[in-house]
Design a protein around this motif. Structure first.
Motif, short mmCIF file in Angstrom:
data_model
loop_
_atom_site.label_atom_id
_atom_site.label_comp_id
_atom_site.label_asym_id
_atom_site.label_seq_id
_atom_site.Cartn_x
_atom_site.Cartn_y
_atom_site.Cartn_z
N ASP A 46 -20.23 23.53 -64.09
CA ASP A 46 -19.89 23.77 -62.69
C ASP A 46 -20.96 23.15 -61.83
O ASP A 46 -22.13 23.14 -62.17
CB ASP A 46 -19.79 25.27 -62.40
N ASN A 48 -22.15 22.40 -57.57
CA ASN A 48 -21.91 22.57 -56.14
C ASN A 48 -21.78 21.23 -55.45
O ASN A 48 -21.60 21.18 -54.24
CB ASN A 48 -23.06 23.38 -55.53
N VAL A 51 -16.79 16.91 -54.64
CA VAL A 51 -15.98 16.04 -55.48
C VAL A 51 -15.59 14.83 -54.64
O VAL A 51 -15.13 14.98 -53.51
CB VAL A 51 -14.72 16.79 -55.97
N ILE A 56 -11.82 12.08 -58.17
CA ILE A 56 -10.46 12.63 -58.21
C ILE A 56 -9.49 11.60 -58.79
O ILE A 56 -8.70 11.91 -59.68
CB ILE A 56 -10.00 13.10 -56.82
N LYS A 59 -10.06 11.17 -62.53
CA LYS A 59 -9.64 12.35 -63.29
C LYS A 59 -8.12 12.46 -63.33
O LYS A 59 -7.54 12.75 -64.39
CB LYS A 59 -10.25 13.61 -62.66
N GLY A 82 -9.33 13.49 -50.33
CA GLY A 82 -8.75 14.54 -51.16
C GLY A 82 -7.24 14.52 -51.27
O GLY A 82 -6.66 15.32 -51.98
N ARG A 104 -2.06 17.90 -58.88
CA ARG A 104 -2.42 19.12 -58.12
C ARG A 104 -3.44 19.97 -58.85
O ARG A 104 -4.19 20.72 -58.22
CB ARG A 104 -1.17 19.95 -57.86
N ILE A 106 -6.11 19.11 -60.36
CA ILE A 106 -7.45 18.55 -60.40
C ILE A 106 -8.31 19.12 -59.27
O ILE A 106 -7.87 19.21 -58.13
CB ILE A 106 -7.40 17.00 -60.29
N LYS A 107 -9.53 19.49 -59.61
CA LYS A 107 -10.48 20.04 -58.64
C LYS A 107 -10.67 19.04 -57.49
O LYS A 107 -10.84 17.85 -57.70
CB LYS A 107 -11.82 20.29 -59.32
N GLY A 108 -10.61 19.54 -56.27
CA GLY A 108 -10.85 18.73 -55.10
C GLY A 108 -9.61 18.15 -54.45
O GLY A 108 -9.67 17.63 -53.34
N GLN A 110 -6.60 18.06 -52.27
CA GLN A 110 -6.13 18.83 -51.12
C GLN A 110 -4.61 18.84 -51.04
O GLN A 110 -4.00 19.84 -50.66
CB GLN A 110 -6.69 18.23 -49.82
#
Length: 125
Positions: A46, A48, A51, A56, A59, A82, A104, A106-108, A110
């Motif tokens: 993880d 902070n 991204v 994105i 990935k 995003g 959808r 995937i982290k980050g 929008q």
């Protein structure tokens, strides 16, 4: 044979795309944090850090290439602020929906815009 070549290409591309990210984002390998508590798997992965659109896109493309029932080589992926845009051609609505769901997840991400992702059966391509 074509299926095996696509899987080989997808695996190779996934490794090539993921390797620099793994090296750049992986924290130092230690078993303990500064406070003496053991690090968990989640602590090591993880971050902070924000991204990026490039991350994105990479990935999403890697996940599409390795997902079953999605022709990852036929789907183009672009990300701006995003928002992931999917374009290209898939054989049916199930492939379309799977591509959107994959993006959808995937982290980050929008929002996913799949308005340019066409459904066209193999015979009409």
């Amino acid at each position: 044979m074509k299926h095996i070549n696509q899987l080989t290409m997808a695996a190779g591309l996934g490794l090539l795309l993921a390797a620099p990210l793994a090296l750049a984002n992986d924290p130092p390998r230690t078993d303990r944090q500064h406070d003496g508590h053991a690090m968990t798997h989640a602590d090591r992965h993880d971050s902070n850090e924000p991204v990026t659109d490039t991350w994105i896109t990479t990935k999403v493309k890697a996940d599409l290439l390795t997902s079953s029932n999605v022709p990852g080589t036929e789907v183009k992926v672009e990300t701006v602020n995003g928002v992931v845009s999917l374009s290209g051609t898939v054989a049916n609505q199930a492939e379309h929906d799977k591509a959107v769901t994959t993006a959808r997840g995937i982290k980050g991400v929008q929002r996913v815009d799949a308005s340019a992702l066409r459904v066209a059966p193999m015979a009409s391509r």
